[in-house]
Design a protein around this motif. Structure first.
Motif, short mmCIF file in Angstrom:
data_model
loop_
_atom_site.label_atom_id
_atom_site.label_comp_id
_atom_site.label_asym_id
_atom_site.label_seq_id
_atom_site.Cartn_x
_atom_site.Cartn_y
_atom_site.Cartn_z
N MET A 1 -16.16 -5.06 -55.68
CA MET A 1 -15.25 -4.52 -54.67
C MET A 1 -14.70 -3.17 -55.11
SD MET A 1 -13.89 -4.83 -51.71
CE MET A 1 -12.49 -4.25 -50.76
N ARG A 2 -14.36 -3.07 -56.40
CA ARG A 2 -13.80 -1.83 -56.91
C ARG A 2 -14.81 -0.69 -56.77
NH1 ARG A 2 -13.59 0.83 -61.89
NH2 ARG A 2 -11.65 1.98 -62.24
N ARG A 3 -16.06 -0.97 -57.07
CA ARG A 3 -17.09 0.04 -56.94
C ARG A 3 -17.28 0.45 -55.48
NH1 ARG A 3 -23.45 -0.67 -58.74
NH2 ARG A 3 -24.12 1.45 -58.14
N THR A 4 -17.21 -0.51 -54.59
CA THR A 4 -17.35 -0.22 -53.16
C THR A 4 -16.23 0.68 -52.67
OG1 THR A 4 -18.45 -2.34 -52.80
CG2 THR A 4 -17.52 -1.25 -50.87
N VAL A 5 -15.01 0.41 -53.13
CA VAL A 5 -13.85 1.22 -52.73
C VAL A 5 -14.01 2.65 -53.25
CG1 VAL A 5 -11.37 1.53 -53.02
CG2 VAL A 5 -12.29 -0.74 -52.55
N LEU A 6 -14.47 2.79 -54.50
CA LEU A 6 -14.65 4.13 -55.06
C LEU A 6 -15.71 4.91 -54.30
CD1 LEU A 6 -14.45 3.39 -58.91
CD2 LEU A 6 -12.73 4.48 -57.47
N GLN A 7 -16.82 4.24 -53.96
CA GLN A 7 -17.86 4.92 -53.19
C GLN A 7 -17.36 5.32 -51.81
OE1 GLN A 7 -21.03 2.05 -53.23
NE2 GLN A 7 -21.97 2.89 -55.08
N VAL A 147 -19.77 5.21 -46.36
CA VAL A 147 -20.82 5.89 -47.12
C VAL A 147 -21.99 6.24 -46.21
CG1 VAL A 147 -22.37 5.71 -49.09
CG2 VAL A 147 -20.09 4.69 -49.21
N ARG A 148 -22.32 5.32 -45.31
CA ARG A 148 -23.43 5.58 -44.39
C ARG A 148 -23.10 6.73 -43.43
NH1 ARG A 148 -25.17 -0.67 -42.87
NH2 ARG A 148 -25.70 -1.28 -45.03
#
Length: 401
Positions: A1-7, A147-148
Motif C-alpha cells: 500500500m505504501r508503494r502504491t501511495v508513493l507512485q 498512475v495510469r
C-alpha cells in the motif's frame, strides 16, 4: 500500500505539472483564436515568428515533462527561424514542426487537465484502497488509476509531439545543406593550401632549377668547372622539389594509406610524432591483411588519418604532454577514432574564420578543418578538454563494412 501511495503521489505531481502547462495552453489558444487576426492586421506579421517560437518552447516543456516521467525523450525537428522577416515567415508557414505543435496544442486543450481527475481518485482511493488492502489483503485498484492517467497523458503527448516523417526529412535536408556548404569551404581551403604550397615552394624551386641548367649550358664550353657546380646545385634543387611534391601529395591522400592501410599509417604517424604514443586497434585490418577485419572505405580512412595527424601535431605543440593514446575501433555503424593526452587541457572547439589554421589551438582557434572534413562524411567530432586535462578528441565516421 505504501508503494502504491508513493507512485500515485509521483503521478499526481506529474499531472499537476501537466495541468499547469495545460492552463497556459488554454490561455494561449484562447488569445490565439480571438486576437490572432487582429494582431496580424494591426501589429503586422512580424509577431508571427515570435509566436511560433513561444509555441515551440511550450512543446519543448511538454517533451521534457514526458521524458522525466517515461525516461524516453521525444525528438524534435524544427527548421531554424533565422534570416530576414520574409524568410522567417516562409519558414513558419512551411515548417512541418509548426503544424505538429499546433495540433498538439489544440488537442492538449481537451486532455491537458487530467490532473483534475486525480482529486476524486485520491479521496475514493484512500478510503476504498485503505480498506481493500488493510482489511482484505487485496491489491489497490483505485490509486493506481492516477498512475495510469499520467501514463495516458505521456502516451498522447508522445504521439502528438513526435515529429512527422516530413519534418524529419526537412531537418535532414537543412543539415545536409549546411554540411555541403562546410565541405565546399573545406575543399576550397584545401585547394588554396595546395596552390600556395606549389607556388611558394615547388614552383619556385623548379624555376631556379631551370635557370641553373640554362646557365650551366651557356658556361659549359668556357668554364666547365663552374658549369659542373651549377649542375650539382640543379640536382640538389630537383631533389628538394621532389621532396616538396611528395609533401603536397601526402596532404591530398597519403600513399602510406594505400600501401599499409589505416592501422599501419597511424602507427607510422605515432612513431614519427616525437611523442610517446600508444596505438590500440580493435577489429580493423592491417594493410591488405583481412584476418583482423575489413578495411574502411578510402575516404573514411583518409579522414581518420588526417584527424590523428592534426591532433598529434597539436598535442606536441600545445598540450605540454609528451604522451598520447590513439584508439581505432571498428563499430557496428562505422569507425571511431579517439585521441587522448594528459596535457594542460583548456582547448576550445571554436569555429575559425577563413585563413585561420585548422589545428586545435588553446584559447579558441578551433577545429574547423577537421570538423568540416568529418562532416562531409556525415561524421561527428566531440572535444572534451577541461582545464588541467585530459584532452580527448573523439571522431565518429559512419561507413558500411
Amino acid at each position: 500500500m505504501r508503494r502504491t501511495v508513493l507512485q500515485a503521489a509521483r503521478a499526481t505531481v506529474q499531472l499537476a505539472r501537466a495541468a499547469m502547462l495545460g492552463f497556459f495552453s488554454y490561455l494561449f489558444v484562447t488569445v490565439l483564436l480571438f486576437t490572432g487576426v487582429a494582431t496580424l492586421l494591426v501589429v503586422g506579421a512580424g509577431l508571427l515568428p515570435e509566436t511560433v517560437l513561444l509555441i515551440r518552447r511550450m512543446g519543448g516543456a511538454k517533451r521534457r515533462q514526458v521524458a522525466t516521467w517515461t525516461g524516453r525523450t521525444i525528438p524534435e525537428a524544427y527548421l531554424p527561424l533565422t534570416g530576414t522577416l520574409r524568410q522567417r515567415l516562409r519558414t513558419v508557414v512551411t515548417d512541418p514542426g509548426t503544424l505538429t505543435d499546433l495540433r498538439w496544442m489544440f488537442a492538449y486543450y481537451a486532455y491537458g487537465l487530467l490532473a483534475v481527475l486525480a482529486v476524486p481518485l485520491w479521496l475514493v482511493g484512500l478510503l476504498v484502497d485503505g480498506v481493500w488492502c488493510g482489511l482484505l489483503r487485496r491489491r489497490a485498484f483505485v490509486l493506481p488509476l492516477i498512475v495510469r492517467l499520467a501514463d495516458l497523458d505521456a502516451a498522447w503527448s508522445t504521439a502528438l509531439l513526435k515529429p512527422s516523417r516530413k519534418a524529419r526529412l526537412a531537418e535532414r535536408v537543412e543539415e545536409l545543406a549546411e554540411t555541403r556548404a562546410g565541405a565546399i569551404a573545406a575543399h576550397g581551403a584545401e585547394l588554396r593550401r595546395i596552390e600556395r604550397d606549389l607556388h611558394d615552394g615547388t614552383q619556385a624551386r623548379l624555376v631556379s632549377l631551370s635557370m641553373r641548367i640554362g646557365l650551366a649550358k651557356r658556361m659549359y664550353g668556357s668554364d666547365p668547372v663552374a658549369a659542373r657546380k651549377l649542375l650539382d646545385d640543379a640536382q640538389d634543387q630537383a631533389e628538394e622539389a621532389l621532396t616538396e611534391l611528395r609533401h603536397v601529395v601526402r596532404g591530398i591522400h597519403p600513399p602510406i594509406l594505400t600501401d599499409r592501410g589505416l592501422t599501419g599509417a597511424v602507427r607510422a604517424l605515432a612513431a614519427s610524432s616525437g611523442l610517446d604514443v600508444t596505438v590500440v586497434v580493435t577489429g580493423l585490418a592491417d594493410g591488405d591483411d583481412r584476418r583482423d577485419g575489413p578495411r574502411a572505405p578510402a575516404a573514411v580512412e583518409a579522414a581518420a588519418y588526417f584527424a590523428v595527424a592534426e591532433t598529434l601535431t597539436n598535442v606536441a605543440r600545445h598540450s605540454g604532454s609528451d604522451r598520447a593514446e590513439v584508439r581505432l575501433d571498428r563499430t557496428a555503424t562505422g569507425l571511431r577514432v579517439r585521441v587522448r593526452d594528459e596535457g594542460e587541457g583548456g582547448a576550445e572547439h571554436a569555429l575559425a574564420g577563413p585563413g585561420v589554421g585548422d589545428g586545435l589551438e588553446p584559447g579558441g582557434s578551433g577545429l574547423l578543418g577537421l570538423r568540416r572534413r568529418v562532416a562531409a562524411l556525415d561524421g561527428t567530432v566531440i572535444l572534451t578538454s577541461p582545464v588541467g586535462g585530459p584532452t580527448v578528441i573523439e571522431v565518429e565516421l559512419p561507413c558500411v563494412w
